[in-house]
Design a protein around this motif. Structure first.
Motif, PDB file in Angstrom:
ATOM      1  N   GLU A 140       0.822  -1.212   0.000  1.00 54.62           N
ATOM      2  CA  GLU A 140       0.000   0.000   0.000  1.00 54.62           C
ATOM      3  C   GLU A 140       0.859   1.267   0.000  1.00 54.62           C
ATOM      4  N   TYR A 141       2.108   1.147  -0.459  1.00 57.21           N
ATOM      5  CA  TYR A 141       3.016   2.292  -0.448  1.00 57.21           C
ATOM      6  C   TYR A 141       2.428   3.439  -1.270  1.00 57.21           C
ATOM      7  N   GLN A 142       2.637   4.681  -0.776  1.00 54.79           N
ATOM      8  CA  GLN A 142       1.999   5.845  -1.396  1.00 54.79           C
ATOM      9  C   GLN A 142       2.429   6.065  -2.841  1.00 54.79           C
ATOM     10  N   ALA A 143       3.676   5.734  -3.186  1.00 55.97           N
ATOM     11  CA  ALA A 143       4.124   5.854  -4.579  1.00 55.97           C
ATOM     12  C   ALA A 143       3.775   4.558  -5.308  1.00 55.97           C
ATOM     13  N   ALA A 201       5.126   0.472  -5.076  1.00 54.89           N
ATOM     14  CA  ALA A 201       4.377  -0.403  -4.171  1.00 54.89           C
ATOM     15  C   ALA A 201       4.623  -1.874  -4.488  1.00 54.89           C
TER      16      ALA A 201
END
Length: 443
Positions: free
Chosen positions: A224-227, A231
């Protein structure tokens, strides 16, 4: 206008309102007469168009306006004459709309739930215990310790081996599939190991490194990484450890105070005491308010508008569901049915809200423009850099203004009641105050 009652059960009201055709026709003619001097049609000079032609050309449009105005006016007149105040938006329906024709009366069905009559309350019997707390020296010392950690400095480490809590100064370049990616490189970056400020797994791999050492750190970006382009990807960071530092001994002195913009340690202590006093007073206020509302709830009994209670119960259920499911945004979720517990809480809130509103109205309580401005400024601080946009949003949004005004109004009414109640002060410790606040949160 003729009004006949069709429903009277508890607070539920129903009426049939008839607006005579003659009244409607008179209003249409009045509007045409008013407009006639400015109307110009082909073959006629301005202001000389015959009334019959005006009615043929514009009558249907004006009739629609008059019907709506007549219905609105009839409903408003009913509330003025009856003295009823609808708890929620009333339901208004023109029941002969489908077969209505020019020359017919307008027949409207009006249904609503009326706000109840709120009985007077003798506040002399209300007894409140106000908790007071004086900041202890230990509380001030604890706050100073916390500030000293925020002002943490580092000094060179003799053995040069990095441990958790140490600061490493590093250069790094991150790569995915052997290619460097944007935002994945830095020079002379100070990183405190164990701070969890980097991707999970990164800091742990630097424990045990030494000054001058090069280390390839392999990590996996969270799904769920913002970038989005990173991800779930595996990345390798080529790191060079340039310095290893250990935490310097924290000194609580005048120099530390100056780092917080205060001239001396004593001045910083004074600031801390004032801040703690304000925090304790705010917490004690919540306890007093709960005591007061509990007593008021037991002092008054009156009928509540069912629809208003149900709407409040739905709102409570919806809010609690989102608190339990913070990852779900918006309204994309199953229908949330309120429980009996939600409805009981809703009934309490509605009862107390109506009581406080009635008291405030009788006593002429008002929220001033200055108080509203202060509230808006306080809220705007939560949006640094967007204060002007927040102000503009509030100015254009009546509902947002009401959300700010309501708690201000309630607090002023609470103060009014407290002035008439029997209030005694009880000195307590910080721990005792915290215990009372925790009771509120559990209730």
């Amino acid at each position: 206008m003729q009004v006949s009652e069709t429903l009277n059960e508890g607070l539920k009201r129903g009426y049939q309102i008839t607006v005579p055709a003659g009244d409607i026709d008179a209003k249409v003619n009045a509007k045409l007469v008013e407009a006639q001097p400015e109307v110009e049609l082909k073959g006629f000079r301005k202001g000389k168009v015959p009334m019959a032609m005006l009615k043929k050309q514009f009558g249907r449009q004006i009739m629609g306006e008059v019907i709506q105005e007549s219905i609105d006016g009839a409903v408003q007149e009913h509330f003025q004459e009856s003295g009823d105040r609808p708890a929620m938006q009333p339901k208004i329906e023109m029941i002969n709309q489908e077969n209505w024709s020019d020359g017919d009366d307008i027949v409207v069905a009006l249904t609503y739930e009326a706000l109840p009559d709120v009985p007077d309350v003798d506040f002399g019997g209300v007894k409140i215990e106000k908790l007071t707390v004086e900041p202890a020296e230990a509380d001030v010392d604890e706050a100073l310790e916390g500030l000293s950690k925020n002002a943490q400095t580092f000094e060179p480490k003799e053995d040069g081996v990095a441990e958790n809590g140490d600061q490493v100064v590093i250069d790094f370049v991150g790569k995915v599939d052997g290619e460097a990616f944007e935002g994945g490189a830095a020079e002379d970056y100070p990183l405190v190991l164990g701070s969890k400020s980097f991707i999970p797994g990164f800091e742990e791999q630097l424990v045990g490194t030494k000054e001058g050492e090069e280390k390839a750190v392999e990590v996996n970006f969270p799904e769920e990484y913002q970038a989005a382009h990173l991800a779930g990807k595996t990345a390798v960071f080529d790191c060079t450890v340039k310095e290893v530092k250990k935490p310097a001994e924290a000194k609580i002195d005048d120099e530390m105070a100056k780092s917080f913009g205060v001239e001396s340690l004593e001045a910083l202590k004074t600031q801390i005491k004032e801040r703690l006093s304000a925090e304790y007073a705010g917490a004690a206020r919540q306890v007093v308010k709960r005591q007061l509302l509990d007593q008021l709830d037991s002092l008054v009994t009156f009928d509540l508008p069912p629809a208003l209670v149900e709407a409040e119960a739905n709102q409570i259920a919806h809010q609690l569901w989102h608190e339990e499911n913070p990852d779900v945004q918006g309204h994309d979720h199953p229908t949330i049915e309120p429980t009996e517990e939600h409805r009981n809480l809703a009934a309490r809130r509605v009862r107390l809200g109506l009581l406080l509103a009635e008291l405030g109205q009788k006593e002429g309580v008002e929220v001033t423009d200055a108080e509203m401005t202060q509230a808006i400024m306080t809220q705007a601080r939560q949006y640094p850099g967007q204060e002007r946009e927040f102000f503009e949003f509030i100015q254009k949004n009546a509902q947002a203004q009401q959300q700010l005004r309501a708690p201000l109004f309630e607090d002023k009414v609470i103060d009014l009641v407290l002035d008439r109640a029997e209030v005694t002060e009880k000195p307590v410790s910080k721990a005792e105050l915290q215990a009372e606040v925790e009771k509120l949160e559990e209730a």
